[in-house]
Scaffold this motif. Structure first.
Motif, PDB file in Angstrom:
ATOM      1  N   GLY A 262     104.322 -78.015 144.675  1.00  0.00           N
ATOM      2  CA  GLY A 262     103.386 -77.115 144.018  1.00  0.00           C
ATOM      3  C   GLY A 262     102.421 -77.829 143.095  1.00  0.00           C
ATOM      4  N   VAL A 263     102.748 -79.059 142.707  1.00  0.00           N
ATOM      5  CA  VAL A 263     101.866 -79.855 141.852  1.00  0.00           C
ATOM      6  C   VAL A 263     100.513 -80.046 142.538  1.00  0.00           C
ATOM      7  CG1 VAL A 263     101.513 -82.144 140.840  1.00  0.00           C
ATOM      8  CG2 VAL A 263     103.745 -81.055 140.695  1.00  0.00           C
ATOM      9  N   ALA A 264     100.525 -80.331 143.816  1.00  0.00           N
ATOM     10  CA  ALA A 264      99.284 -80.576 144.542  1.00  0.00           C
ATOM     11  C   ALA A 264      98.421 -79.327 144.636  1.00  0.00           C
ATOM     12  CB  ALA A 264      99.589 -81.094 145.947  1.00  0.00           C
ATOM     13  N   ARG A 265      99.043 -78.187 144.821  1.00  0.00           N
ATOM     14  CA  ARG A 265      98.282 -76.946 144.936  1.00  0.00           C
ATOM     15  C   ARG A 265      97.732 -76.488 143.588  1.00  0.00           C
ATOM     16  NH1 ARG A 265     102.564 -76.049 148.025  1.00  0.00           N
ATOM     17  NH2 ARG A 265     103.604 -74.728 146.489  1.00  0.00           N
ATOM     18  N   ALA A 266      98.536 -76.585 142.560  1.00  0.00           N
ATOM     19  CA  ALA A 266      98.152 -76.060 141.251  1.00  0.00           C
ATOM     20  C   ALA A 266      97.367 -77.072 140.415  1.00  0.00           C
ATOM     21  CB  ALA A 266      99.397 -75.624 140.487  1.00  0.00           C
ATOM     22  N   ARG A 267      97.386 -78.338 140.811  1.00  0.00           N
ATOM     23  CA  ARG A 267      96.748 -79.418 140.046  1.00  0.00           C
ATOM     24  C   ARG A 267      97.302 -79.460 138.624  1.00  0.00           C
ATOM     25  NH1 ARG A 267      91.970 -81.557 142.604  1.00  0.00           N
ATOM     26  NH2 ARG A 267      91.854 -82.796 140.743  1.00  0.00           N
TER      27      ARG A 267
ATOM     28  N   VAL B 185     106.684 -87.959 141.596  1.00  0.00           N
ATOM     29  CA  VAL B 185     106.227 -88.386 142.932  1.00  0.00           C
ATOM     30  C   VAL B 185     105.037 -87.549 143.373  1.00  0.00           C
ATOM     31  CG1 VAL B 185     106.869 -88.487 145.378  1.00  0.00           C
ATOM     32  CG2 VAL B 185     108.460 -89.305 143.630  1.00  0.00           C
ATOM     33  N   GLU B 186     105.145 -86.234 143.225  1.00  0.00           N
ATOM     34  CA  GLU B 186     104.051 -85.352 143.638  1.00  0.00           C
ATOM     35  C   GLU B 186     102.810 -85.559 142.775  1.00  0.00           C
ATOM     36  OE1 GLU B 186     103.881 -83.490 146.374  1.00  0.00           O
ATOM     37  OE2 GLU B 186     105.857 -84.276 146.876  1.00  0.00           O
ATOM     38  N   ALA B 187     103.000 -85.813 141.499  1.00  0.00           N
ATOM     39  CA  ALA B 187     101.852 -86.073 140.618  1.00  0.00           C
ATOM     40  C   ALA B 187     101.108 -87.325 141.083  1.00  0.00           C
ATOM     41  CB  ALA B 187     102.313 -86.229 139.171  1.00  0.00           C
ATOM     42  N   TRP B 188     101.841 -88.380 141.433  1.00  0.00           N
ATOM     43  CA  TRP B 188     101.185 -89.591 141.929  1.00  0.00           C
ATOM     44  C   TRP B 188     100.449 -89.327 143.244  1.00  0.00           C
ATOM     45  CZ3 TRP B 188      99.479 -93.434 139.394  1.00  0.00           C
ATOM     46  CH2 TRP B 188     100.142 -93.906 138.279  1.00  0.00           C
ATOM     47  N   ARG B 189     100.988 -88.464 144.084  1.00  0.00           N
ATOM     48  CA  ARG B 189     100.291 -88.112 145.331  1.00  0.00           C
ATOM     49  C   ARG B 189      98.949 -87.447 145.034  1.00  0.00           C
ATOM     50  NH1 ARG B 189     105.499 -86.136 148.703  1.00  0.00           N
ATOM     51  NH2 ARG B 189     106.096 -88.202 149.377  1.00  0.00           N
ATOM     52  N   VAL B 190      98.928 -86.579 144.038  1.00  0.00           N
ATOM     53  CA  VAL B 190      97.681 -85.927 143.626  1.00  0.00           C
ATOM     54  C   VAL B 190      96.720 -86.972 143.060  1.00  0.00           C
ATOM     55  CG1 VAL B 190      96.662 -84.335 141.941  1.00  0.00           C
ATOM     56  CG2 VAL B 190      98.716 -83.674 143.208  1.00  0.00           C
ATOM     57  N   ILE B 191      97.219 -87.814 142.173  1.00  0.00           N
ATOM     58  CA  ILE B 191      96.384 -88.813 141.502  1.00  0.00           C
ATOM     59  C   ILE B 191      95.758 -89.780 142.506  1.00  0.00           C
ATOM     60  CG2 ILE B 191      96.463 -90.800 139.942  1.00  0.00           C
ATOM     61  CD1 ILE B 191      98.606 -89.196 138.334  1.00  0.00           C
ATOM     62  N   MET B 192      96.520 -90.223 143.489  1.00  0.00           N
ATOM     63  CA  MET B 192      96.013 -91.216 144.442  1.00  0.00           C
ATOM     64  C   MET B 192      94.919 -90.662 145.344  1.00  0.00           C
ATOM     65  SD  MET B 192      97.350 -94.127 143.843  1.00  0.00           S
ATOM     66  CE  MET B 192      97.244 -93.757 142.114  1.00  0.00           C
ATOM     67  N   GLN B 193      94.788 -89.349 145.424  1.00  0.00           N
ATOM     68  CA  GLN B 193      93.718 -88.746 146.222  1.00  0.00           C
ATOM     69  C   GLN B 193      92.411 -88.623 145.447  1.00  0.00           C
ATOM     70  OE1 GLN B 193      95.144 -85.041 147.775  1.00  0.00           O
ATOM     71  NE2 GLN B 193      96.921 -85.989 148.725  1.00  0.00           N
ATOM     72  N   LEU B 194      92.470 -88.786 144.138  1.00  0.00           N
ATOM     73  CA  LEU B 194      91.280 -88.633 143.296  1.00  0.00           C
ATOM     74  C   LEU B 194      90.457 -89.907 143.309  1.00  0.00           C
ATOM     75  CD1 LEU B 194      92.989 -86.893 140.259  1.00  0.00           C
ATOM     76  CD2 LEU B 194      91.793 -85.811 142.163  1.00  0.00           C
ATOM     77  N   ARG B 195      89.152 -89.757 143.222  1.00  0.00           N
ATOM     78  CA  ARG B 195      88.280 -90.928 143.204  1.00  0.00           C
ATOM     79  C   ARG B 195      87.464 -91.030 141.916  1.00  0.00           C
ATOM     80  NH1 ARG B 195      91.357 -92.911 145.873  1.00  0.00           N
ATOM     81  NH2 ARG B 195      91.417 -92.843 148.104  1.00  0.00           N
TER      82      ARG B 195
END
Length: 95
Positions: A82-87, A46-56
């Motif tokens: 922590g996925v979002a912070r650490a990428r 879930v957190e990985a998808w949140r990171v991915i959806m912010q990328l353009r």
């Protein structure tokens, strides 16, 4: 661009040891400019998808396991956020 890999395998699966794509993860991480995420449980997916959806404009490899993975108790282990912070996907750390 999102690439989803669905057969990463740490354990030997039903196909035997000749079907373990262990080198793929190292190869993906070695590609310059490619964000490689390997979530360890459903919370990290879930957190990985949140990171991915912010990328353009960044290519991403989302590497998922073929094994049934338990969903970790996040009251006992570090939060998946922590996925979002650490990428990257967070290591498992007991609280």
């Amino acid at each position: 661009m999102i690439h989803v890999y669905t057969h990463d395998s740490i354990g030997v699966g039903e196909d035997g040891p000749t079907h373990q794509p262990v080198e793929h993860l190292a190869s993906l991480r070695a590609i310059p400019g490619l964000l490689t995420l390997r979530p360890g449980d459903a919370n990290e997916v879930v957190e990985a998808w949140r990171v991915i959806m912010q990328l353009r404009h960044e290519p991403v490899a989302l590497v998922l396991s073929r094994q049934a993975m338990p969903t970790l108790d996040r009251t006992r282990y570090a939060p998946a956020s922590g996925v979002a912070r650490a990428r990257t996907c967070s290591p498992i750390r007991p609280r």
